[in-house]
Design a protein around this motif. Structure first.
Motif, short mmCIF file in Angstrom:
data_model
loop_
_atom_site.label_atom_id
_atom_site.label_comp_id
_atom_site.label_asym_id
_atom_site.label_seq_id
_atom_site.Cartn_x
_atom_site.Cartn_y
_atom_site.Cartn_z
N TRP A 71 17.98 7.94 -11.60
CA TRP A 71 17.67 7.00 -12.68
C TRP A 71 18.04 7.61 -14.04
O TRP A 71 18.51 6.92 -14.93
CB TRP A 71 16.21 6.60 -12.64
N SER A 72 17.84 8.90 -14.18
CA SER A 72 18.21 9.57 -15.43
C SER A 72 19.72 9.55 -15.62
O SER A 72 20.21 9.44 -16.75
CB SER A 72 17.71 11.02 -15.43
N ILE A 83 11.34 8.37 -20.11
CA ILE A 83 10.04 8.33 -19.47
C ILE A 83 9.63 6.91 -19.16
O ILE A 83 9.15 6.60 -18.09
CB ILE A 83 8.97 9.06 -20.32
N THR A 84 9.86 6.01 -20.11
CA THR A 84 9.54 4.60 -19.91
C THR A 84 10.31 4.05 -18.72
O THR A 84 9.75 3.34 -17.88
CB THR A 84 9.87 3.79 -21.18
N ALA A 85 11.60 4.36 -18.64
CA ALA A 85 12.43 3.87 -17.54
C ALA A 85 11.95 4.40 -16.20
O ALA A 85 11.97 3.68 -15.20
CB ALA A 85 13.89 4.25 -17.78
N THR A 120 12.56 -3.63 -11.10
CA THR A 120 12.68 -3.81 -12.54
C THR A 120 13.73 -2.88 -13.12
O THR A 120 14.54 -3.29 -13.95
CB THR A 120 11.32 -3.58 -13.24
N PHE A 121 13.75 -1.63 -12.66
CA PHE A 121 14.76 -0.68 -13.14
C PHE A 121 16.16 -1.19 -12.81
O PHE A 121 17.05 -1.18 -13.65
CB PHE A 121 14.55 0.71 -12.54
N LYS A 122 16.36 -1.63 -11.56
CA LYS A 122 17.68 -2.12 -11.15
C LYS A 122 18.11 -3.31 -12.00
O LYS A 122 19.25 -3.37 -12.44
CB LYS A 122 17.66 -2.51 -9.68
N LYS A 123 17.21 -4.24 -12.24
CA LYS A 123 17.54 -5.42 -13.04
C LYS A 123 17.87 -5.03 -14.48
O LYS A 123 18.84 -5.51 -15.06
CB LYS A 123 16.39 -6.42 -13.04
N TYR A 155 24.21 -4.18 -16.46
CA TYR A 155 25.40 -3.52 -17.00
C TYR A 155 26.51 -3.27 -15.98
O TYR A 155 27.54 -2.70 -16.32
CB TYR A 155 25.02 -2.19 -17.65
N GLN A 156 26.33 -3.70 -14.75
CA GLN A 156 27.30 -3.34 -13.70
C GLN A 156 28.71 -3.88 -13.96
O GLN A 156 29.68 -3.27 -13.54
CB GLN A 156 26.80 -3.79 -12.33
#
Length: 115
Positions: free
Chosen positions: A44-45, A64-66, A73-76, A82-83
């Protein structure tokens, strides 16, 4: 103790030396130490670093928030969104861009863009 001493050392090393966080930042969010370094934190980083390198996230925007977001939610928010414009986010999310390679690839891409 829920996490091993070695895992804590490795995670703190990554947070401080790779992400540039202060130990006090991590201490404020101790549940970060419960996540998988390989399956979540590094991947994720890497996505966040790719987005920052493309100017799509502010440099001071918090990783940290991410890291506290749910997987969906992270994926969205960071991958699917941005994909199309930044295909590297998919590679980073899948672990195909690791930290040392990310630094090298971004440096090479930056040089190519300058030419």
């Amino acid at each position: 103790m829920l996490t091993s001493e070695e895992k804590i050392r490795n995670m703190m090393d990554f947070f401080v030396n790779k992400l540039g966080l202060k130990p006090s930042n991590v201490a404020q969010y101790p549940n970060l130490l419960l996540y998988s370094l390989e399956k979540r934190i590094i991947l994720w980083s890497s996505v966040i670093q790719v987005l920052k390198s493309k100017g799509l996230m502010k440099k001071d925007q918090g990783v940290i928030t991410a890291l506290h977001l749910s997987k969906d939610t992270f994926k969205k928010r960071y991958v699917i969104k941005y994909q199309e414009t930044v295909p590297e986010v998919i590679e980073a999310y899948r672990g195909k861009i690791a930290w040392p390679e990310l630094d090298i690839q971004l440096e090479v891409a930056s040089r190519i863009e300058q030419l």
